[in-house]
Design a protein around this motif. Structure first.
Motif, PDB file in Angstrom:
ATOM      1  N   THR A  74      77.154 -30.822 -53.652  1.00 22.22           N
ATOM      2  CA  THR A  74      77.825 -30.077 -52.586  1.00 22.22           C
ATOM      3  C   THR A  74      79.290 -29.904 -52.982  1.00 22.22           C
ATOM      4  OG1 THR A  74      78.665 -31.953 -51.302  1.00 22.22           O
ATOM      5  CG2 THR A  74      76.384 -31.272 -50.872  1.00 22.22           C
ATOM      6  N   ASN A  75      79.985 -29.068 -52.239  1.00 20.99           N
ATOM      7  CA  ASN A  75      81.411 -28.861 -52.472  1.00 20.99           C
ATOM      8  C   ASN A  75      82.267 -29.602 -51.451  1.00 20.99           C
ATOM      9  OD1 ASN A  75      80.843 -27.212 -54.636  1.00 20.99           O
ATOM     10  ND2 ASN A  75      80.994 -25.336 -53.466  1.00 20.99           N
ATOM     11  N   ASP A  76      81.709 -30.614 -50.814  1.00 24.02           N
ATOM     12  CA  ASP A  76      82.399 -31.305 -49.731  1.00 24.02           C
ATOM     13  C   ASP A  76      83.440 -32.318 -50.194  1.00 24.02           C
ATOM     14  OD1 ASP A  76      80.924 -29.860 -47.913  1.00 24.02           O
ATOM     15  OD2 ASP A  76      79.399 -31.423 -47.678  1.00 24.02           O
ATOM     16  N   ALA A  77      83.320 -32.848 -51.398  1.00 18.58           N
ATOM     17  CA  ALA A  77      84.245 -33.895 -51.862  1.00 18.58           C
ATOM     18  C   ALA A  77      85.655 -33.326 -52.037  1.00 18.58           C
ATOM     19  CB  ALA A  77      83.753 -34.501 -53.171  1.00 18.58           C
ATOM     20  N   TRP A  78      86.653 -34.138 -51.709  1.00 18.07           N
ATOM     21  CA  TRP A  78      88.050 -33.731 -51.829  1.00 18.07           C
ATOM     22  C   TRP A  78      88.364 -33.277 -53.258  1.00 18.07           C
ATOM     23  CZ3 TRP A  78      92.163 -35.654 -54.735  1.00 18.07           C
ATOM     24  CH2 TRP A  78      93.429 -35.200 -54.373  1.00 18.07           C
TER      25      TRP A  78
END
Length: 163
Positions: A74-78
């Motif tokens: 996913t692209n959720d990580a900072w």
């Protein structure tokens, strides 16, 4: 051409490499590069010219790192969002970014550059204070820059999921 584009070309970063580099493991392990490089250069005191082998290994790691890890799930990580924002920032000549991001990014890169000069002075003269000050300044500016890239991504891609 700016320093960001030059380093992108030297590193051979294409779309697939950038996608793999956006894996947070890639981003966080790259944070170790500057301290490792500083230690390797300092190790010339103990290792003499053999320290160049360690410097060489770190340079290989620098190039290899964005290629080692798969794309993130996913692209959720900072860190992922920071790397994706950095790509937006690198394209600023063809896709302008808001002035407030451009201005702060410029100052953070200047601060990082000055800090690298302080680090270099410390490493050349084996001055621990300058070395540590340069490391803290350069890494602090880079991490602040990455945080700014997260913000830039959210401003430029309104559909980007908030952290």
């Amino acid at each position: 051409m700016d320093i960001g584009r030059i380093s992108e070309k030297v590193m051979g970063m294409d779309d697939a490499t950038w996608e793999r580099h956006s894996n947070p493991i890639s981003g966080w392990t790259r944070v170790t590069i500057l301290p490792l490089l500083a230690f390797a250069i300092w190790s010339r005191v103990w290792l003499g010219w053999h320290a160049l082998w360690i410097v060489g290994l770190i340079l290989v790691w620098t190039w290899l790192n964005p290629r080692l890890f798969g794309p993130p799930a996913t692209n959720d990580a900072w860190m992922t969002q920071g790397v994706l924002g950095e790509r937006i920032w690198l394209a600023k000549t063809t896709h302008p970014i808001p002035d407030h991001h451009a201005r702060v990014s410029r100052w953070l890169n200047i601060a990082a550059g000055i800090s690298v000069l302080i680090l270099a002075k410390g490493l050349l003269s084996l001055d621990l204070g300058f070395t540590i000050a340069g490391l803290i300044g350069a890494m602090g500016a880079k991490l602040w820059f990455l945080d700014r890239m997260v913000w830039l991504r959210h401003d430029m891609e309104p559909t980007a999921s908030p952290e």
